[in-house]
Design a protein around this motif. Structure first.
Motif, mmCIF file in Angstrom:
data_model
loop_
_atom_site.group_PDB
_atom_site.id
_atom_site.type_symbol
_atom_site.label_atom_id
_atom_site.label_comp_id
_atom_site.label_asym_id
_atom_site.label_seq_id
_atom_site.Cartn_x
_atom_site.Cartn_y
_atom_site.Cartn_z
ATOM 1 N N MET A 166 0.783 -1.264 0.149
ATOM 2 C CA MET A 166 -0.054 -0.046 0.032
ATOM 3 C C MET A 166 0.958 1.202 -0.036
ATOM 4 N N LYS A 167 0.631 2.244 -0.938
ATOM 5 C CA LYS A 167 1.457 3.432 -0.982
ATOM 6 C C LYS A 167 1.136 4.421 0.270
ATOM 7 N N LYS A 168 2.209 4.880 0.647
ATOM 8 C CA LYS A 168 2.054 5.881 2.166
ATOM 9 C C LYS A 168 1.313 7.169 1.436
ATOM 10 N N ASN A 169 0.632 7.644 2.282
ATOM 11 C CA ASN A 169 0.039 9.045 1.993
ATOM 12 C C ASN A 169 1.102 10.097 2.172
ATOM 13 N N ILE A 170 0.724 11.025 1.920
ATOM 14 C CA ILE A 170 1.738 12.397 1.664
ATOM 15 C C ILE A 170 2.273 12.679 2.943
ATOM 16 N N PHE A 171 1.322 12.556 3.919
ATOM 17 C CA PHE A 171 1.859 13.141 5.504
ATOM 18 C C PHE A 171 2.963 12.155 5.780
ATOM 19 N N ASP A 172 2.647 10.528 5.701
ATOM 20 C CA ASP A 172 3.661 9.560 5.954
ATOM 21 C C ASP A 172 4.846 9.750 5.362
ATOM 22 N N ARG A 173 4.916 10.086 4.072
ATOM 23 C CA ARG A 173 6.116 10.342 3.374
ATOM 24 C C ARG A 173 6.984 11.845 3.958
ATOM 25 N N LEU A 174 6.137 12.608 4.039
ATOM 26 C CA LEU A 174 6.801 13.811 4.631
ATOM 27 C C LEU A 174 7.384 13.677 5.985
ATOM 28 N N GLN A 175 6.841 12.983 6.678
ATOM 29 C CA GLN A 175 7.327 12.712 8.140
ATOM 30 C C GLN A 175 8.324 11.584 8.119
ATOM 31 N N GLY A 200 10.597 11.799 6.132
ATOM 32 C CA GLY A 200 12.092 12.596 5.789
ATOM 33 C C GLY A 200 12.047 12.997 4.162
ATOM 34 N N GLU A 201 10.813 12.437 3.557
ATOM 35 C CA GLU A 201 10.998 12.981 1.964
ATOM 36 C C GLU A 201 10.410 14.610 1.819
ATOM 37 N N ALA A 202 11.215 15.225 0.814
ATOM 38 C CA ALA A 202 10.720 16.440 0.187
ATOM 39 C C ALA A 202 9.883 16.174 -0.705
ATOM 40 N N VAL A 203 8.615 16.814 -0.546
ATOM 41 C CA VAL A 203 7.647 16.619 -1.342
ATOM 42 C C VAL A 203 7.312 17.562 -2.198
ATOM 43 N N PRO A 204 7.283 17.707 -3.728
ATOM 44 C CA PRO A 204 7.065 19.001 -4.110
ATOM 45 C C PRO A 204 5.519 19.443 -4.546
ATOM 46 N N TYR A 205 5.376 20.561 -4.920
ATOM 47 C CA TYR A 205 3.942 20.758 -4.836
ATOM 48 C C TYR A 205 3.348 20.170 -6.031
ATOM 49 N N THR A 206 4.016 19.580 -7.045
ATOM 50 C CA THR A 206 3.677 18.907 -8.088
ATOM 51 C C THR A 206 3.208 17.455 -7.848
ATOM 52 N N ASP A 207 3.551 16.980 -6.761
ATOM 53 C CA ASP A 207 3.308 15.671 -6.540
ATOM 54 C C ASP A 207 1.966 15.242 -6.614
ATOM 55 N N PHE A 242 -2.696 17.048 -2.976
ATOM 56 C CA PHE A 242 -4.309 17.557 -2.799
ATOM 57 C C PHE A 242 -4.622 17.029 -1.551
ATOM 58 N N GLN A 243 -4.183 16.057 -0.909
ATOM 59 C CA GLN A 243 -4.383 15.587 0.318
ATOM 60 C C GLN A 243 -4.126 16.640 1.303
ATOM 61 N N ILE A 244 -3.026 17.409 1.162
ATOM 62 C CA ILE A 244 -2.690 18.591 2.084
ATOM 63 C C ILE A 244 -3.807 19.663 1.973
ATOM 64 N N GLU A 271 -7.000 19.394 1.146
ATOM 65 C CA GLU A 271 -8.027 18.692 1.674
ATOM 66 C C GLU A 271 -8.200 18.681 3.111
ATOM 67 N N ALA A 272 -6.895 18.358 3.881
ATOM 68 C CA ALA A 272 -6.925 18.319 5.261
ATOM 69 C C ALA A 272 -6.830 19.810 5.787
ATOM 70 N N ALA A 273 -6.228 20.712 5.101
ATOM 71 C CA ALA A 273 -6.326 22.104 5.459
ATOM 72 C C ALA A 273 -7.596 22.760 5.601
ATOM 73 N N ALA A 274 -8.376 22.476 4.530
ATOM 74 C CA ALA A 274 -9.754 22.952 4.338
ATOM 75 C C ALA A 274 -10.687 22.617 5.392
ATOM 76 N N ARG A 275 -10.612 21.295 5.720
ATOM 77 C CA ARG A 275 -11.198 20.591 6.673
ATOM 78 C C ARG A 275 -11.016 21.468 8.159
ATOM 79 N N THR A 276 -9.618 21.394 8.486
ATOM 80 C CA THR A 276 -9.275 22.267 9.499
ATOM 81 C C THR A 276 -9.695 23.612 9.661
#
Length: 186
Positions: free
Chosen positions: A1-10, A12-19, A23-25, A27-32
């Motif tokens: 199963m592919k890790k979500n973007i938050f797991d990848r960030l935590q 140690g992966e640097a995640v570009p905005y083009t990833d 969109f998961q970020i 969506e989570a920010a809009a809910r918050t």
């Protein structure tokens, strides 16, 4: 199963905005944000506790207090201990995790930042994270900024307006930009 973007960030992966998962970020920010609008519009302490629990996924202990307004971009990566007081206008960017121990005081207009960008201009639009830890008994003064990867030691004090870019040892007072050790607490 592919890790979500938050797991990848935590992880140690640097995640570009083009990833493709970026969109998961959003969506989570809009809910918050939706919950924060309601939280910051109430004077009811119990409603603040309830809404903070919805944002973070963990109820705010009855001995802790968050003064409104408060700002957090995601919220589910922030843990707040017992007997914590967070004053007005605290801002938390928590994708790298923010852990606030017990008996902590956080002054007004404090910034707790667990997120940053690479220094290299070609990679700068990527997001990287490092945890922020505020240990038991610490006091973060008004307008201080705690940068990604910093741990503030037990019973330590961060002076008002300080910018902390390195770990603070236990029982130490730091201040300035960048923060430097002022003295040890007896």
């Amino acid at each position: 199963m592919k890790k979500n973007i938050f797991d990848r960030l935590q992880g140690g992966e640097a995640v570009p905005y083009t990833d493709p998962q970026h969109f998961q970020i959003s969506e989570a920010a809009a809910r918050t944000t939706k919950l924060l609008i309601e939280l910051n519009a109430t004077a009811d302490t119990e409603k603040v506790r309830q809404l903070w629990g919805e944002i973070s996924g963990e109820p705010l202990d009855a001995t802790s207090m968050i003064q409104i307004p408060v700002y957090v971009n995601i919220g589910k990566f922030t843990r707040i201990g017992k007997n914590v007081y967070i004053n007005h206008l605290c801002s938390m960017l928590d994708m790298g995790t923010i852990t606030i121990g017990d008996n902590v005081l956080i002054g007004p207009k404090v910034n707790l930042l667990s997120e940053e960008h690479p220094v290299n201009p070609a990679e700068r639009k990527a997001l990287m994270v490092k945890p922020v830890v505020i240990k038991n008994g610490a006091w973060i003064g008004a307008g201080a900024t705690i940068l990604p990867g910093v741990t503030v030691g037990e019973n330590s004090i961060v002076a008002a307006g300080a910018v902390v870019n390195k770990n603070v040892p236990d029982n130490t007072i730091v201040g300035g930009i960048p923060a430097k050790i002022i003295k040890q607490i007896d």
